[in-house]
Each structure stands twice: as structure tokens, then as C-alpha cells.
Write an enzyme that holds these catalytic residues in place. Structure first.
Site, PDB file in Angstrom:
ATOM      1  N   GLN A 193     176.336  -1.928 -37.282  1.00  0.00           N
ATOM      2  CA  GLN A 193     177.007  -2.890 -38.158  1.00  0.00           C
ATOM      3  C   GLN A 193     177.161  -4.237 -37.451  1.00  0.00           C
ATOM      4  OE1 GLN A 193     181.282  -2.428 -39.140  1.00  0.00           O
ATOM      5  NE2 GLN A 193     180.595  -2.221 -41.248  1.00  0.00           N
ATOM      6  N   TYR A 230     187.404  -9.034 -43.028  1.00  0.00           N
ATOM      7  CA  TYR A 230     186.774  -9.763 -41.924  1.00  0.00           C
ATOM      8  C   TYR A 230     186.074 -11.017 -42.491  1.00  0.00           C
ATOM      9  CZ  TYR A 230     188.261  -5.732 -39.336  1.00  0.00           C
ATOM     10  OH  TYR A 230     189.058  -4.759 -38.779  1.00  0.00           O
ATOM     11  N   GLY A 255     184.082   9.261 -42.274  1.00  0.00           N
ATOM     12  CA  GLY A 255     184.394   8.638 -40.990  1.00  0.00           C
ATOM     13  C   GLY A 255     185.167   9.544 -40.061  1.00  0.00           C
ATOM     14  N   ARG A 256     186.449   9.662 -40.324  1.00  0.00           N
ATOM     15  CA  ARG A 256     187.290  10.436 -39.409  1.00  0.00           C
ATOM     16  C   ARG A 256     186.899  11.906 -39.363  1.00  0.00           C
ATOM     17  NH1 ARG A 256     192.631   8.205 -41.873  1.00  0.00           N
ATOM     18  NH2 ARG A 256     191.185   7.933 -43.606  1.00  0.00           N
ATOM     19  N   CYS A 291     190.082  16.845 -39.813  1.00  0.00           N
ATOM     20  CA  CYS A 291     190.874  15.637 -39.567  1.00  0.00           C
ATOM     21  C   CYS A 291     192.148  15.831 -40.387  1.00  0.00           C
ATOM     22  CB  CYS A 291     190.104  14.416 -40.076  1.00  0.00           C
ATOM     23  SG  CYS A 291     191.139  12.963 -40.361  1.00  0.00           S
ATOM     24  N   CYS A 297     196.143  11.690 -39.753  1.00  0.00           N
ATOM     25  CA  CYS A 297     197.341  11.134 -39.100  1.00  0.00           C
ATOM     26  C   CYS A 297     197.146   9.685 -38.655  1.00  0.00           C
ATOM     27  CB  CYS A 297     197.713  11.988 -37.894  1.00  0.00           C
ATOM     28  SG  CYS A 297     196.454  11.973 -36.593  1.00  0.00           S
ATOM     29  N   ALA A 319     199.465  24.007 -29.611  1.00  0.00           N
ATOM     30  CA  ALA A 319     199.017  24.004 -28.209  1.00  0.00           C
ATOM     31  C   ALA A 319     198.609  25.404 -27.768  1.00  0.00           C
ATOM     32  CB  ALA A 319     200.117  23.463 -27.309  1.00  0.00           C
ATOM     33  N   GLU A 324     204.437  35.401 -29.671  1.00  0.00           N
ATOM     34  CA  GLU A 324     205.198  34.413 -30.452  1.00  0.00           C
ATOM     35  C   GLU A 324     206.489  35.080 -30.913  1.00  0.00           C
ATOM     36  OE1 GLU A 324     205.066  31.073 -31.639  1.00  0.00           O
ATOM     37  OE2 GLU A 324     206.990  31.811 -32.407  1.00  0.00           O
TER      38      GLU A 324
HETATM   39  C1  LIG Z   1     188.785   4.061 -35.402  1.00  0.00           C
HETATM   40  C2  LIG Z   1     188.185   3.448 -36.624  1.00  0.00           C
HETATM   41  C3  LIG Z   1     187.458   2.272 -36.505  1.00  0.00           C
HETATM   42  C4  LIG Z   1     186.858   1.689 -37.634  1.00  0.00           C
HETATM   43  N1  LIG Z   1     186.062   0.598 -37.481  1.00  0.00           N
HETATM   44  C5  LIG Z   1     185.331   0.146 -38.531  1.00  0.00           C
HETATM   45  C6  LIG Z   1     184.334  -0.844 -38.370  1.00  0.00           C
HETATM   46  O1  LIG Z   1     184.073  -1.346 -37.276  1.00  0.00           O
HETATM   47  N2  LIG Z   1     183.649  -1.236 -39.467  1.00  0.00           N
HETATM   48  C7  LIG Z   1     183.879  -0.705 -40.709  1.00  0.00           C
HETATM   49  O2  LIG Z   1     183.222  -1.090 -41.669  1.00  0.00           O
HETATM   50  N3  LIG Z   1     184.810   0.238 -40.880  1.00  0.00           N
HETATM   51  C8  LIG Z   1     185.517   0.693 -39.825  1.00  0.00           C
HETATM   52  N4  LIG Z   1     186.403   1.718 -39.996  1.00  0.00           N
HETATM   53  C9  LIG Z   1     186.608   2.251 -41.351  1.00  0.00           C
HETATM   54  C10 LIG Z   1     185.674   3.430 -41.632  1.00  0.00           C
HETATM   55  O3  LIG Z   1     184.338   3.065 -41.593  1.00  0.00           O
HETATM   56  C11 LIG Z   1     186.002   4.008 -43.007  1.00  0.00           C
HETATM   57  O4  LIG Z   1     185.757   2.996 -43.965  1.00  0.00           O
HETATM   58  C12 LIG Z   1     187.468   4.477 -43.091  1.00  0.00           C
HETATM   59  O5  LIG Z   1     187.823   5.147 -41.913  1.00  0.00           O
HETATM   60  C13 LIG Z   1     187.709   5.396 -44.273  1.00  0.00           C
HETATM   61  O6  LIG Z   1     186.893   6.518 -44.191  1.00  0.00           O
HETATM   62  P1  LIG Z   1     187.424   7.968 -43.668  1.00  0.00           P
HETATM   63  O7  LIG Z   1     188.633   8.291 -44.493  1.00  0.00           O
HETATM   64  O8  LIG Z   1     186.272   8.875 -43.942  1.00  0.00           O
HETATM   65  O9  LIG Z   1     187.757   7.826 -42.238  1.00  0.00           O
HETATM   66  C14 LIG Z   1     187.026   2.295 -38.895  1.00  0.00           C
HETATM   67  C15 LIG Z   1     187.761   3.472 -39.004  1.00  0.00           C
HETATM   68  C16 LIG Z   1     188.330   4.058 -37.892  1.00  0.00           C
HETATM   69  C17 LIG Z   1     189.084   5.347 -38.031  1.00  0.00           C
HETATM   70  S1  SF4 Z   2     192.922  13.838 -36.935  1.00  0.00           S
HETATM   71 FE1  SF4 Z   2     194.098  11.955 -36.808  1.00  0.00          FE
HETATM   72  S2  SF4 Z   2     193.324  11.010 -34.930  1.00  0.00           S
HETATM   73 FE2  SF4 Z   2     191.782  12.539 -35.500  1.00  0.00          FE
HETATM   74  S3  SF4 Z   2     190.315  11.438 -36.751  1.00  0.00           S
HETATM   75 FE3  SF4 Z   2     191.809  12.324 -38.133  1.00  0.00          FE
HETATM   76  S4  SF4 Z   2     193.251  10.691 -38.465  1.00  0.00           S
HETATM   77 FE4  SF4 Z   2     192.115  10.137 -36.622  1.00  0.00          FE
END
Ligand SMILES: Cc1cc2nc3c(=O)[nH]c(=O)nc-3n(C[C@H](O)[C@H](O)[C@H](O)COP(=O)(O)O)c2cc1C
Ligand code: SF4
Length: 631
Positions: free
Chosen positions: A143, A210, A355-356, A379, A382, A431, A450
Site C-alpha cells: 500500500q 489520510y 485483517g486482525r 481474534c 480487543c 494462561a 482448577e
Molecule cells: C495494526 C493495524 C494497522 C493498520 N494499518 C492500516 C494501514 O496501514 N492501511 C490501511 O488501509 N488499513 C490499515 N488498518 C486497517 C485494516 O486494513 C482494516 O481495514 C481494519 O483492521 C478492519 O478490518 P478487520 O476488522 O478485519 O481487522 C490497520 C489495522 C490494524 C489492526
Molecule cells: S485479538 Fe486483539 S490484539 Fe489480537 S488481532 Fe484481535 S483485536 Fe488485535
């Protein structure tokens, strides 16, 4: 009156080779090698190949751009750490992977440790990375971004001299036309370097508030020249960037786009704008459009926490999809393959960016392909390890995946123990369960004891508050993994000498969790009020009356306040520190604070408890002097 808990060691004592705390060596992970290509994919829409900008992608799973703030050296050149982080995901079969946050110029660098794409010196380092990641069959892109007013740096630029609404401070300098042209050229030059480095495609970051988004949104663009005012003028900067990239790269290089479907801010970019822009982007030769949402300080956050519904921006993608014939990508809280498959089946989008979910489990694609859904490490939404750390200028980590960012240090496979040991694990909270899993994977023989009748410990209590059910997903995951590994869990089994003599462990791991922090304050033994810990309420071991005072406004205290307010109770929270819930990520806390506004909840910060009365408390708080609260 309730007390939130803190991590207080229970000080367990026993004889028999005990190790104090979790053995660090037990935290290594396995990497499942190889793929069973014979296995039919259970998610047929997700695993139907797709052609994007001339690239044949083997499935529709995308790891979107995520700036992890690690993996570059002091020059901003990619290191093997970044390579291995992506390789772990590529190996598991993710169709498309995008490196996050590549900065097109130094001023536009959002975070300290992002790839520097304005330097020719970056090319050989990027090339080493592309060659390795691509060898696993993933289409690998990067990107291109400019942060504009949303960077961690003191000096910022933007279309207009208006500060970002949140997260970063400082008024940006309004760009003049010469500087605008320089940035446009910066995008084109950076794209040419990325193509030279062997990336399959590039993605332009025009979302999330941005620089490009700043030009497009009336909220941040008050210019009166040809880059401001009308819709056409506001998208001019973006279109000129695409044209410049096209001019400087081979025409075959696919150019993906990430836009906001909605900014969720006053005078922001709206879905009507996105729908109007999408066909223009298609005509400009865009390979795909990824539709996201939110900017710094918006009502709906770009990276929402567990309080937000799954697939939160998919509706926006669906509307953009109707306006174009190029592939559209949905993103935002898509963590399960079921939902991902459904989004494609229902034609909300052609592919999904998860993403996450990829941070939490690098083998997401492989496990989905094999239908091993319960093996996917979830995920929990959090935001605490990933985006919270990044916004605090730390490296991204993950609360559920300790190996995130450490892939380069790990072996393909966990080293098997030569002499298997019997390991007694005391406590079946997260843990203890995690330690038992790793021990079993190493070939040791863990046994968990436990004292309660269920596993999960405090995570069970934490997941009982409204909107926080997802916390328990990680417990379900561990339970399932331990069942597969045939790890014995002895419930209702307190630690005592008898059990140690019976099990005769070689080692022990204390994972006995936390207790309520109930201070010895004047009047505590004489009060008529019911006193208990927040987890007693969340676990339904105690029921409280109409009026409740909670001592402590961290996550435990506030989520319990939310729980009680939802049940119609009147709640007062006394918090000793200046800021509430600093043990939560800002993104997660934001949604909780919004919820708390709706309940009958009064929050006092910098409040010191002076005395406990028969029917209330005397406390002092900053700005209010000494007060009495009776219940
Ligand atoms: C640590 C982190 C860094 C991110 N950096 C960017 C980035 O550089 N560019 C971007 O377009 N989105 C960035 N995002 C957003 C993700 O691409 C995505 O749009 C967002 O996390 C929602 O998707 P998810 O719920 O599957 O994580 C970032 C997300 C996280 C968690
Ligand atoms: S578990 Fe929490 S720290 Fe790990 S990717 Fe998902 S939101 Fe981020």
C-alpha cells in the site's frame, strides 16, 4: 459496593519442584506445514479463484494493509522479520497479501517504523521480501500512503490547515500547488520502485482520513483552488496520482484502491460520494476497490472493537459494487470464514479482507480451506495488542497470538521434548490453558487442576458484560485444542499436598489468576452494605440491589457498571486515577464510554475513598472536595 479486581498473586505455596509463573519456553507455537490439496473446500465461494486486474488469485481471502510498526531497519528498509511475518500467512494459502503503510515521502510517514518508499535504497530489501513471499503462491502487494494531517510527526501537511479531530496533535501546513505536485510525483515514483522490487500489485490508500481522503472530504478540505470545492475538484488530487502512477509503471501493474464508503464524521465523505467515485476509478483503470470506513475521531472507527457488529462496512461495499464491474472488496470485522463466504455468496463483495483475523491466526486460510474452523485462533476484537500499541508508537502485537511479529525467531515446528515431563498446571484460566496447550504440543504431559467447576477463569467473567462475549471465544478455542490433545483438566480440584502427592509432577506452572483488591478502609467491617467483587456479579454469584457503588474504573469496573446499568441499576463509579480504563485499548474504550452515557451511571475520577459508612461512602475527588454517596 463492588470492587474491581487487580492482578494479585494468591501466593500459593507447595513443595515439589514448582516453577513460579508461566514458563517462557512454553510460549512457542507450531506452524502447520503443507496443505492437503485433496480436501474439498467447505467454503466454496471463498475458495473460488478470482481474476483481479489480470492476476489469478487462488481464493478470495485478502490480508489487508496493516501498518505493524516493525520490520524495517533505521533506513525504513524491509527486514527478514517483516518477510517472515508475511511468509507465515502466505504459506497458509492467503490469496492476496498487502504490506501496510508504505510511505511515499518522509513527511507523510504515519508511524516511525514503516517502509520508506521514497528511497531507491529500499528496492533490494523489498525485492528479497517479494521473492520469498511470492514463492508461496500468494499475490503480494504494497500500500502507498501519505498520512497528511494524520501522522505521528510534529510537522504535518494537509489540503487545509485544520488539525485532525483526534489521536494526533498539531495544525498541519496547507499544501501549496508545488508541494501537491511533488506528492503526486512521490506516489508515482514509489509505485515504480515497488514494481521494480517485484510486487504483483500496488494499493493506493485513499481511505481512513489520510491525505487523499483529506482532499476528498469537505471536513478537511476547505480549499478554494482547483483542488477544493466541488466533488470533481476534491477528487482531482487522487486522479492525478493514479495518472502519475500509470505514467511511471508498466501498464500491466494492477492498481488497487482503498476508499472509505463513509467517513462517519461531520461534513465527511458519504456513501453517495463513494458510489459516484467508483465508476471514475474503474475508468481510470483501477483493479479493485476495497471499501472501508472511518477516520481519526469518527463516530464509527476504522478498526472497531468487539462492540461493533461483524461485517460492519459490508453494506457500504455492496453499494459500491452495484456501481462498478471491477472486483469490490469488503473489510471490517470479518473474522469467520462462514461470514466471509456469506458476504461473497450474497454478492456484497467479490473478495474479503480479513485483517486482525490474520494477525490472530496466520494459518487462517489453510484452516478455513480444510474446514477446521474450531482450530482457528480467534481474534477477540480487543484492539489492545494491535492498533492500540501501534497508535502508542509501539510494535503491533496480539493478545491471543504471542508469536505475532516473532515468526522470524520461531522454528517451523515446536521442538519436541526429549524427556516428556509431567507438568501440573494450576488454574484453567486463559494462561493455564495456553501453557497446557504448548506443553502438550512439545510432547510433555500437562495436567490442569482448577478449583472451580469450569474453565475460563476471569475471561468468563469478562465475557459476561454486555458486548464482550467475544472474549470467551479464546477460551472455547483452547478448550477445543486441549480436548484434541487429550489434556486432562480436573475441575473442582483445589491445590493441596494430597493432589501434588497423587500427580507427582516434575514441574508446575502457577496460573491461578487474580483476586479482588479490597482495601482495609475505615468502616469496612461495620457496613451494612453488601460487599463483593465485580466478578461475583458478572458470574452471577451475587446479586446486588438498586444502588451500586463500584470502586475502580478500569475495564473490570466500567464493564460491570455497564452490565448493571443495562439491568436498570443506578451506579456510581469511583476511580482513583486521572483516566478511566487505561487497561483497555482506546478503540474498545470508545465504544464502552458511548454505552455508559446511556445508563444511570455517575463517574468520578481521581477519587479517593476515605471511609465506608453503614449505607454509603465518604470520598474525595478532584474538583469536588469531600463528598458522601449513600445507597
Ligand atoms: C495494526 C493495524 C494497522 C493498520 N494499518 C492500516 C494501514 O496501514 N492501511 C490501511 O488501509 N488499513 C490499515 N488498518 C486497517 C485494516 O486494513 C482494516 O481495514 C481494519 O483492521 C478492519 O478490518 P478487520 O476488522 O478485519 O481487522 C490497520 C489495522 C490494524 C489492526
Ligand atoms: S485479538 Fe486483539 S490484539 Fe489480537 S488481532 Fe484481535 S483485536 Fe488485535
Amino acid at each position: 459496593m463492588l470492587f474491581q479486581y487487580r492482578l494479585i498473586s494468591r501466593g500459593l505455596k507447595f513443595k515439589h519442584n514448582a516453577t513460579n509463573g508461566q514458563n517462557k519456553k512454553l510460549s512457542a507455537e507450531i506452524n502447520i506445514k503443507g496443505k492437503n490439496q485433496q480436501m474439498p473446500a467447505p467454503f466454496k465461494h471463498l475458495f473460488t479463484p478470482i481474476n483481479i486486474g489480470g492476476m489469478k488469485i487462488k481464493n478470495r481471502i485478502i490480508m489487508p494493509a496493516m501498518s505493524v510498526n516493525f520490520g524495517v531497519d533505521q533506513n525504513g528498509y524491509a527486514t527478514s522479520r517483516l518477510t517472515e511475518y508475511f511468509c507465515a500467512r502466505a504459506k497458509a494459502g492467503t490469496g492476496m497479501i498487502i504490506v501496510g503503510g508504505g510511505a511515499v515521502d518522509e513527511i507523510g510517514k504515519e508511524l516511525p517504523d514503516l517502509p520508506a518508499l521514497w528511497k531507491d535504497g529500499a528496492i533490494p530489501h523489498l525485492e528479497r521480501m517479494t521473492q520469498k513471499v511470492k514463492s508461496f503462491g500468494a499475490k503480494f502487494g504494497i500500500q502507498l500512503m501519505h498520512g497528511g494531517r494524520q501522522t505521528c510527526q510534529d510537522f504535518k501537511v494537509a489540503p487545509s490547515a485544520i488539525p485532525a479531530p483526534a489521536l494526533v496533535k498539531g495544525t498541519p501546513k496547507q499544501l501549496n500547488k508545488k508541494e501537491i505536485t511533488q506528492i503526486i510525483n512521490g506516489f508515482g515514483d514509489a509505485a515504480a520502485r515497488c514494481q521494480k522490487a517485484g510486487f504483483d500489485f500496488i494499493e493506493i490508500h485513499a481511505a481512513h482520513g489520510y491525505l487523499i481522503n483529506q482532499f476528498m472530504s469537505l471536513n478537511s478540505n476547505k480549499r478554494e483552488d482547483e483542488y477544493g470545492g466541488s466533488f470533481e475538484n476534491r477528487i482531482k488530487f487522487f486522479i492525478e496520482i493514479i495518472k502519475n502512477i500509470k505514467l511511471k509503471t508498466d501498464e500491466k501493474l494492477p492498481i488497487g484502491i482503498k476508499i472509505n464508503g463513509k467517513d462517519y464524521i461531520k461534513d465527511g465523505w458519504e456513501i453517495e460520494d463513494a458510489v459516484k467515485l467508483a465508476p471514475i476509478l474503474e475508468r481510470q483503470g483501477a483493479a479493485y476497490i476495497n471499501v472501508s470506513g472511518g477516520v481519526y475521531g469518527s463516530k464509527q472507527l476504522t478498526i472497531p472493537s468487539m462492540y461493533v457488529k461483524f461485517g460492519c462496512f459490508a453494506q457500504l461495499a455492496a453499494q459500491v459494487k452495484k456501481a462498478v464491474s471491477i472486483p469490490v472488496v469488503a473489510v471490517g470485522r470479518i473474522k469467520s470464514p462462514e461470514l466471509a463466504d456469506n458476504i461473497i455468496e450474497k454478492k456484497f463483495a467479490d473478495a474479503v479482507a480479513m485483517g486482525r483475523a490474520h494477525i490472530a491466526d496466520p494459518q487462517l486460510a489453510e484452516k478455513a480451506y480444510k474446514g477446521k474452523i474450531k482450530d482457528i485462533r480467534p481474534c477477540i476484537g480487543c484492539c489492545f495488542g494491535c492498533i492500540h500499541q501501534v497508535f502508542n508508537l509501539n510494535e503491533a502485537i496480539c493478545v491471543v497470538n504471542p508469536n505475532m511479529g516473532r515468526e522470524y525467531l520461531l522454528n517451523e515446528k515446536i521442538k519436541q521434548t526429549e524427556k516428556p515431563k509431567k507438568i501440573l498446571i494450576i488454574g484453567a484460566g486463559p494462561a493455564g490453558l495456553a501453557a497446557a496447550r504448548t506443553a502438550a504440543l512439545k510432547g510433555d504431559k500437562p495436567i490442569i487442576i482448577e478449583e472451580k467447576g469450569n474453565v475460563g477463569g476471569m475471561a468468563k467473567a469478562a465475557s459476561a458484560a454486555p458486548g464482550r462475549k467475544e472474549v470467551a471465544d479464546i477460551i472455547d478455542y483452547f478448550e477445543n485444542q486441549l480436548e484434541k490433545l487429550k489434556v486432562k483438566i480436573l475441575l473442582n480440584t483445589p491445590l493441596n499436598q494430597k493432589i501434588i502427592d497423587k500427580i507427582k509432577p516434575d514441574k508446575a506452572v502457577i496460573a491461578s489468576g487474580s483476586l479482588a483488591d479490597i482495601p482495609l478502609i475505615k468502616g469496612i467491617s461495620k457496613t451494612d452494605m453488601q460487599i463483593c467483587a465485580v466478578y461475583d456479579i458478572l458470574l452471577k454469584k451475587s446479586v446486588c440491589g438498586y444502588n451500586v457503588i463500584i470502586i475502580g474504573g478500569d475495564r473490570a469496573g466500567l464493564t460491570t457498571a455497564d452490565y448493571l446499568a443495562e439491568k436498570g441499576k443506578k451506579v456510581v463509579v469511583l476511580h482513583k486515577d486521572k483516566h478511566f480504563a487505561q487497561d483497555m485499548s482506546a478503540n474498545d474504550r470508545y465504544y464502552l464510554r458511548e454505552r455508559l452515557k446511556k445508563g444511570d451511571i455517575t463517574l468520578y475520577k481521581e477519587a479517593t475513598l476515605k471511609e465506608i459508612l453503614k449505607d454509603g461512602v465518604i470520598f474525595k475527588y478532584k474538583g469536588g472536595g469531600e463528598s458522601t454517596c449513600r445507597i
